[in-house]
Design an enzyme around this catalytic site. Sequence first.
Site, mmCIF file in Angstrom:
data_model
loop_
_atom_site.group_PDB
_atom_site.id
_atom_site.type_symbol
_atom_site.label_atom_id
_atom_site.label_comp_id
_atom_site.label_asym_id
_atom_site.label_seq_id
_atom_site.Cartn_x
_atom_site.Cartn_y
_atom_site.Cartn_z
ATOM 1 C CE LYS A 153 -4.060 2.019 1.908
ATOM 2 N NZ LYS A 153 -3.437 3.337 1.655
ATOM 3 C CG PHE A 202 -2.997 -1.179 -8.248
ATOM 4 C CD1 PHE A 202 -4.276 -1.517 -8.428
ATOM 5 C CD2 PHE A 202 -2.470 0.100 -7.707
ATOM 6 C CE1 PHE A 202 -5.522 -0.364 -8.094
ATOM 7 C CE2 PHE A 202 -3.386 1.024 -7.468
ATOM 8 C CZ PHE A 202 -4.874 0.709 -7.643
ATOM 9 N NE ARG A 241 -15.100 3.250 1.883
ATOM 10 C CZ ARG A 241 -13.944 3.770 1.838
ATOM 11 N NH1 ARG A 241 -12.863 3.347 2.135
ATOM 12 N NH2 ARG A 241 -13.946 4.993 1.221
#
Length: 559
Positions: free
Chosen positions: A250, A340, A415
């Site tokens: 991250k 990514f 989410r």
Amino acid sequence: MKYKELAELYRNLEKTSSKILKTKFVAEFLKSVEKPELLEIIPYMILGKVFPDWDERELGVGEKLLIKAVSMATGIDAKEIEESIKDTGDLGESVALALKKKKQKSFFAQPLTIERVYKTLVKVAETSGERSQDRKLKLLANLFMDASPEEGKYLARTILATMRTGVAEGLLRDAISEAFKVKVELVERAFMLTSDFGYVAKVAKLEGNEGLSKVHIQVGKPIRPMLAQQAPSVKDALLEMGGKVEFEIKYDGARVQVHKDGNEVVIYSRRLENVTKSIPEVVERVRKAIKAERAIIEGELVAIGEEGRPKPFQFVLRRFRRKYNIEEMIEKIPLELNLFDALYIDGEGLIDLPLKERRTRLESIVEESESIKLAQKLVTQNVEEAERFYNEALKMGHEGLMAKRLDSVYEPGNRGKKWLKIKPTMENLDLVIIGAEWGEGRRAHVFASYLLGAYDPERGDFVPVGKVGSGFTDEDLLEFTKMLKPLIIKEEGKEVVIEPKVVVEIAYQEIQKSPKYESGFALRFPRYVSLREDKSPEEADTIEKVAQLYELQERMRGK
């Protein structure tokens, strides 16, 4: 279609706080639009904009130029208009007053139409070069010359992006559904895939549910990013997901979406704003690195400091904001792009494929270099192995890890728990400023504290979760006061209500249950960290997220 009809809609929206009524007014207006091509622009004008956020065009008109244009159109001195703003507290109201007192009449006045207003504002945005401000001034003055006081009020607010009618994306989505009798989930899906309400409204009108269900990804129109929840630890992430997990570093950078169409490359920020011109060296490197004719890929743009260590993401935002002397910034703040995900490659949308396949497809088209890399990953279900990778990421100066299910499809705007982030501390919150309070003493001329709100989907509004007054420098307070004054909706004594437009990152010691705020939660010792210019209010954290972090906090305490 006459602009006065749109002005009437604005007035009706401003008069009510009811979300149901606002949705009804917008739906009825959309239904009344006969020309489908008008629907491509009207949704944004209802939101108080001219262009979608991802369109790089900007009006480039400030308050002074607008006042000058109104002065030219009315014959009223600019200073008189400026003085009037002190009384009305709103430039739009002051423009309306100036138009009521207009000293000069035009014998060739033409009623304003929505088409004319839009085309003129497009010309304003596209006017550049020598004496461009003079040309913009004339274009705007011609509009105000033919505007009624009410039209002028809302025209001014549109130009300065301070509409104050309480229409956000969710309400507009519901109104499109209601206007054209289409499923709200299909409107949501089409918008998540294209980020274009104008296009979505037109398809809904002409093709209904069937057309909306066929809407697909388009190169050049950014997709709403898939989001993640936080996990307490690597072990918790593995337990939540079961089986092998793809762990990625991250990065402490800015998420970007790269669109490549032949030799043309466009890069959007997490907020889906076009940042291409501010990072020309990244554009050039992407052209060489991506071995596909057409592609949409995602990555994290990281500012690189001494010895190759990452700098905080605010340095990337400085690059995004820079419009001049860009070459100097390329030297000062070098950037590295870590890719990514792949969402589209050469005519094929990939979002319904599992992550494992999307990553393979991404790797097949990327030629890595010193500044364009594939995000470092580890696929494992072993806790010790994953924790070693986590600690390595932290030592390298990164935020932590992302944990992603290998079978997860890409869900734009969602989410969920298919992606989790793992960080060593409780996650900061991105909240919206919904109020402020004037300071005292030497700070009497600035806002000294700010009321913070999280979005409550059930209410369709932002609910308070606390006040923040620490973490700001004197310079920050001046800047925030200047930024927020045009967004004041109501003022009572020292307290003001602010239109929810500005997102800030807030650190805090803990989240508490609280009867004081209607949200039911309060932040203990909140502290301002940064202005999140990369996020829109719609992307700020919800009250559901606050509740999830509260539960996570209690679990981490072992309660």
